[in-house]
Design an enzyme around this catalytic site. Structure first.
Site, PDB file in Angstrom:
ATOM      1  N   SER A 341       2.510   0.793   6.648  1.00  0.00           N
ATOM      2  CA  SER A 341       1.705  -0.044   5.793  1.00  0.00           C
ATOM      3  C   SER A 341       0.671   0.577   4.812  1.00  0.00           C
ATOM      4  O   SER A 341       0.443   1.684   5.014  1.00  0.00           O
ATOM      5  CB  SER A 341       0.540  -0.162   7.252  1.00  0.00           C
ATOM      6  N   GLU A 348      -4.580   4.934  -1.873  1.00  0.00           N
ATOM      7  CA  GLU A 348      -3.114   5.360  -1.014  1.00  0.00           C
ATOM      8  C   GLU A 348      -2.259   5.371  -2.184  1.00  0.00           C
ATOM      9  O   GLU A 348      -1.735   4.408  -2.571  1.00  0.00           O
ATOM     10  CB  GLU A 348      -2.897   4.469   0.064  1.00  0.00           C
ATOM     11  N   ASP A 377      -0.601  -4.680   1.808  1.00  0.00           N
ATOM     12  CA  ASP A 377      -1.583  -5.835   2.197  1.00  0.00           C
ATOM     13  C   ASP A 377      -2.490  -6.083   1.136  1.00  0.00           C
ATOM     14  O   ASP A 377      -3.487  -7.027   1.060  1.00  0.00           O
ATOM     15  CB  ASP A 377      -2.351  -5.320   3.324  1.00  0.00           C
ATOM     16  N   ASP A 592       1.770   5.300   9.120  1.00  0.00           N
ATOM     17  CA  ASP A 592       0.878   5.214   8.155  1.00  0.00           C
ATOM     18  C   ASP A 592       1.737   5.424   6.793  1.00  0.00           C
ATOM     19  O   ASP A 592       2.500   6.351   6.861  1.00  0.00           O
ATOM     20  CB  ASP A 592      -0.364   5.947   8.239  1.00  0.00           C
ATOM     21  N   ASP A 791      -5.303  -0.029  17.679  1.00  0.00           N
ATOM     22  CA  ASP A 791      -4.104   0.566  18.163  1.00  0.00           C
ATOM     23  C   ASP A 791      -4.438   1.065  19.717  1.00  0.00           C
ATOM     24  O   ASP A 791      -3.494   0.822  20.539  1.00  0.00           O
ATOM     25  CB  ASP A 791      -3.880   2.022  17.423  1.00  0.00           C
TER      26      ASP A 791
END
Length: 1076
Positions: A341, A348, A377, A592, A791
């Site tokens: 993701s 990122e 996303d 991640d 989570d």
């Protein structure tokens, strides 16, 4: 590439429609239709609507030959002319010999030209299909094509435009949802639009005809595999390794002793108040009672720690060893879907994400069993093209890793290793191959770094062209040219079409919260049989090396205003649905974007638990998080080893560790919200029943009827059909008489169901923003919504239904990632976690409301997860007590008598001994334990307090909490990897610790001066207060170092605030209690 249509209906319109399924004949003529296009032999594009397809059955068959391709990027084309991997488009190949056709010839499985006629007349796939439809004659020699002989050769045309056969169910059922794309209310909308261009990277849909393995010979093969498996001696795949009795027995005894001593101590404290300072005594007693309660919640679940080990050789012998019924050694391991993701390419970096993807594609697991999905996303074209570049570089990197057994398989980490790269390498061409790969990787990084500028220049050029067109049109129409032109600053793809996702300059239907859904199969599923490379395939000799690549899919779910997209949890659920349709791996591993696979055998390690005897009730395998780039002293306890090696290992001996958001391998069936299988109720199936590859829906869940499936999972038929298949394929191997709930050996050697156009179209529909309406996604199914820490809640729901989890600590770290080493970033990270815990406490996910299936110690652990932030209220008060004691000249007890000191000594000795024993059985270093204690006080007096306030505001006032992603970029000094450690960024979270430190320092100075100049000095009270002040200051030492920064970069505001507050409080105290 496939994406959702940009014209979306309103939410009200969808809910207002009827719920019946209309037939083709009475379909609303004003609604949207699915449009398809095909390039003919002359190069002309023909558009076909659904109505056209319905009219002619011949056209229906022709449509099934369509493929979906991705347009190229002009400035960076790693797969343009030199790439010829059979799973990727990009090889230009030989031109078609038909006049006016600019296509290329068909390809076989190795990427070589496939010529369907003996006359060697080269022809592309479109022209070949046209010739077959017209007269079946070869345009070159005018002789009929030898279809039978041609099929015997079994060439694979998937490298260019793959032939897609029509599924039988699609021909029979005109209301099939995968084609009609009805919404959940039965209306016809949200149709995906498919288009076809000359792609240079990324392959769309693929469909292979089923081979003989789907025939009747499967029954005999399963029986043969079962007999062969029973003949071999049975061995377990994993073992429990109990902690040494010499360590765990004293550890448990000391917990009991300290608990008893605490009870007596608190009783003594309550019965002996300080009459001279009742307020000081009362505050201290209340805090100490809460600390004792908090210690019990944290310590008692640690009573049963265990270690585990796996046997990878036994796993290989059971699932990958050739046998008389499996001479080629086709793997019987279940499939695994890997989720990555990402949300913002600015915070990122795409290069970090690309390296994570490369480590996944190179993992040591059967290639045909893997599928990698990335969720973007943010819908950014930068991420999209970076993933395409990664898919191109994987053509070299993955075979190189397999050939030379490379570890780690993240290129950036591998080339940054400080050890000798030739260690344990014996192939003579290793140095030459490594040098070539290093050069290719450097060029790959340059291309990734240049993508933002490339996209900007391309978009500027196309926007300028559009502006010129509009200006020309306005001149021809003759309006007033004095008005300025208004041209949208669009983001363009290489085929001169708009990017359907988020634009660099946001616009309507092209922003982060408003864009179409996008799905692109970058690498199509590989064949079951190994595909060996050769000398001429690439610049490196890959002879006898399998060059297949796992399936790789880019997904960006649809986002529209008015919908709650539920952040990361919503993105994960979109991947769950998409993967269920495209690959349906019975296990899911989520990572991640900055966590890569450090141990290429990590998936096999986890599979040893899932496939072992009794593994059918395991919901997930949690791996510990390990981090790189942390400063050597680990100033802010980023490694968090006390939690990962202590608490999590202890919970493994109860019902299992909590889910921590990444590095976790799920059982797909458990994510769907089902209870663990009741083996006693289901019972053993007969030999004939073994042929049915799944249980019925009533056996999966007695309360779930067939007509209730859409209410729980949505209106996708393929998704509903995939559930029992995933459950069956995730069972352990029934190779032992004691395994009552399993599957027969050899059941998963059947090739995976191939992709087709209808399957991809349905995968696009399930990522639409409306799909989850009136379903149980996020409530019972998938990742759970409603909390910042989705989570922990997701794992809690599984444990609450009776599932158990496993903690898998491998000898070589399974995964590694990055963590914020900056003080401000670290505090904000802890704030996000603590806020989620407060949300859990005030929700129905509170462990106090758990079911009877949740074990007692597991319930205490989850209760501690929701309660620990509230300790900050008492901790802050207790940290102020030493300063208040020094200012007032009083102490928390009347006098420092022997009883108080003895209690204090025993509690301290027990604490130290418990810490030493915990270090022994957990493997945590003593310094790491101390760092954890220090940061517990730092975060408890800053982030945890803010989390409690924010949580209460959300519960009482309904104020929503929003968080931003933590930037993964470094500090200002690019030559120092720890530059970010010294970068001071002011935040209000720093105020409470600063005030506590300053007051304690001032308090020590004031009390020392008063004691010296006093006629009757009370040194015992001063020593008691000073001792506790030093205890507070010792814990705040890393915080003070973080404030100091480096080279005098501390903001002046820090000292101004500290001095002002300390002086104000000191004057206030003097005014209230003036000296006599």
């Amino acid at each position: 590439m496939a994406s959702l249509s940009s014209q979306q209906p309103s939410k009200t319109a969808m809910r207002a429609g009827g719920g019946s399924n209309t037939s083709r004949g009475n379909r609303n003529s004003g609604g949207q239709t699915v449009k398809f296009a095909r390039r003919t032999s002359s190069g002309r594009y023909v558009s076909l609507s659904r109505e056209d397809i319905d009219i002619s059955g011949e056209i229906l068959g022709d449509y099934m030959n369509y493929s979906v391709h991705l347009p190229p990027t002009p400035d960076n084309q790693p797969m343009d002319s030199e790439v010829s991997h059979p799973q990727m488009a990009g090889d230009k190949g030989t031109a078609c010999s038909m006049p006016t056709c600019d296509g290329t010839v068909m390809k076989d499985e190795r990427g070589a030209d496939a010529i369907p006629c003996d006359c060697r007349f080269t022809i592309c796939r479109d022209c070949y299909m046209d010739a077959q439809r017209e007269n079946g004659l070869c345009p070159g020699c005018k002789e009929p094509y030898k279809v039978g002989d041609y099929e015997d050769d079994a060439p694979d045309f998937s490298s260019r435009e793959l032939q897609l056969s029509a599924p039988d169910s699609l021909k029979r059922d005109a209301n099939n949802m995968s084609m009609m794309k009805r919404n959940q209310m039965g209306e016809f909308d949200n149709n995906p639009w498919l288009f076809e261009t000359k792609g240079t990277y990324g392959v769309g849909n693929a469909f292979w005809p089923q081979d003989d393995t789907y025939g009747h010979e499967k029954d005999e093969r399963f029986k043969g595999d079962m007999m062969e498996s029973m003949d071999r001696p049975w061995k377990p795949l994993s073992r429990k390794l109990p902690i040494s009795a010499g360590i765990i027995s004293p550890y448990r005894l000391l917990i009991l002793v300290r608990l008893v001593v605490l009870c007596f101590f608190l009783q003594w404290r309550i019965k002996h108040p300080n009459q001279d300072a009742v307020w000081l005594w009362f505050m201290s007693v209340v805090c100490e009672i809460w600390f004792a309660f908090s210690w019990i919640l944290d310590q008692v679940p640690k009573l049963c720690p265990i270690n585990r080990s796996t046997d990878l050789q036994v796993l290989h012998d059971k699932f990958d060893t050739p046998s008389p019924s499996n001479p080629t050694g086709c793997s019987d391991l279940p499939g695994v879907d890997l989720f990555v993701s990402t949300a913002d390419p600015e915070k990122e970096p795409p290069l970090v994400t690309a390296n994570t993807i490369l480590s996944i594609l190179a993992v040591d697991y059967p290639v045909e069993k893997l599928a990698c999905y990335i969720s973007d996303d943010g819908g950014a074209l930068l991420t999209f093209e970076a993933m395409a570049e990664a898919a191109g570089f994987a053509d070299l990197w993955v075979p190189f890793c397999r050939k030379h057994d490379i570890e780690p398989r993240n290129p950036e980490s591998y080339f940054s290793l400080k050890v000798d790269p030739t260690r344990n390498k014996c192939r003579p061409d290793f140095v030459k191959d490594r040098r070539k790969i290093k050069r290719e990787y450097d060029e790959f990084k340059v291309r990734i770094n240049g993508l933002p500028d490339s996209i900007r220049r391309r978009s500027d050029a196309f926007n300028a062209r559009e502006e010129m067109k509009m200006l020309k049109l306005m001149r021809e129409s003759g309006p007033d040219l004095s008005e300025p032109l208004k041209v949208q600053k669009a983001t363009w793809m290489a085929d001169a079409t708009y990017w359907p996702g988020t634009w660099v300059v946001p616009a309507s239907e092209h922003s982060k919260g408003d864009h179409a859904g996008i799905l692109q199969v970058m690498l199509k599923p590989p064949r079951n049989e190994p595909l060996m490379g050769g000398v001429d395939d690439n610049m490196i000799d890959f002879t006898d090396v399998d060059i297949r690549l796992p399936m790789f899919v880019y997904v960006s779910r649809e986002k529209r205003p008015g919908y709650d997209h539920n952040k990361k949890a919503g993105a994960m659920n979109a991947l769950v649905r998409t993967s269920a349709i495209l690959s349906n791996g019975p296990f899911i591993l989520n990572l991640d974007c900055d966590h890569y696979i450090y141990n290429c055998k990590a998936i096999r390690e986890g599979m040893c638990f899932m496939m072992d005897r009794g593994g059918e009730d395991i919901c997930y395998i949690q791996f510990p998080q390990r981090f790189e780039g942390i400063d050597p002293s680990d100033r802010y306890a980023n490694h968090n080893t006390v939690f990962f090696d202590g608490n999590m290992r202890a919970l493994d001996g109860v019902q299992g560790p909590v889910y921590v958001g990444t590095g976790c391998m799920f059982r797909r069936f458990a994510l769907y919200g089902f209870d663990p299988p009741q083996v006693d109720k289901i019972g053993n199936k007969t030999e004939s029943e073994t042929e049915t590859q799944a249980l019925k829906s009533t056996e999966l869940d007695p309360e779930l009827e067939l007509n209730l499936l859409p209410k729980r999972f949505g209106n996708s038929t393929r998704l509903a059909e995939s559930i029992p298949i995933a459950e069956y394929q995730g069972r352990p191997l029934a190779d032992h008489s004691g395994i009552k709930y399993g599957r027969p050996p050899g059941a998963l050697r059947v090739p995976r169901e191939p992709l087709d156009a209808a399957m991809v179209a349905e995968a696009v529909s399930v990522i639409s923003c409306w799909y989850e309406d009136k379903t149980e996604w996020g409530d019972r199914v998938g990742w759970i919504y409603g909390s910042v820490t989705e989570d922990v809640v997701t794992g809690y729901r599984m444990h609450n239904r009776g599932w158990r989890s496993i903690y898998c600590i491998t000898k070589r770290d399974a995964f590694r990632g990055s963590a914020p080493i900056n003080l401000t970033d670290r505090l904000h990270q802890v704030l996000r976690w603590a806020t989620g815990s407060v949300e859990i406490f005030f929700s129905r996910n509170n462990a106090l409301l758990g079911s009877k299936r949740l074990k007692f110690l597991q319930r205490m652990a989850y209760l501690n997860v929701g309660i620990y932030p509230f300790t900050s209220v008492f901790l802050i008060v207790y940290c102020f007590l030493p300063a208040l004691s020094l200012f007032s000249g009083q102490f928390i007890v009347q006098t420092l008598n022997v009883t108080f000191l003895v209690y204090l000594l025993i509690i301290t000795i027990c604490l130290v001994t418990l810490a030493i024993l915990e270090v022994k059985w957990s493997g945590v270093g003593l310094e790491e334990w101390w760092r954890n204690e220090q940061f517990w006080l730092i975060s408890g007096t800053s982030s945890h307090l803010a989390a409690v306030v924010q949580g209460l505001l959300k519960v009482i006032a309904g104020i929503e909490i929003s968080f931003t992603l933590t930037s993964k970029s470094g500090g200002e000094d690019i030559d120092d990897i720890y530059a970010d450690l010294y970068h001071v960024k002011w935040t209000s979270l720093m105020i409470p610790p600063i005030v506590i430190a300053m007051l304690n320092i001032v308090g020590i100075a004031v009390a020392f001066s008063r004691t010296i100049y006093s006629s009757t000095p009370e040194w015992s009270k001063f020593v008691g207060g000073a001792f506790f002040s030093f205890w507070v200051l010792a814990h705040l030492y890393p915080f003070a170092k973080g404030l100091m920064g480096r080279r005098g970069k501390t903001p002046t505001i820090v000292f101004v605030w500290s001095g002002l507050i300390a002086i104000t409080l000191s004057l206030l105290w003097i005014a209230i209690s003036p000296p006599k």
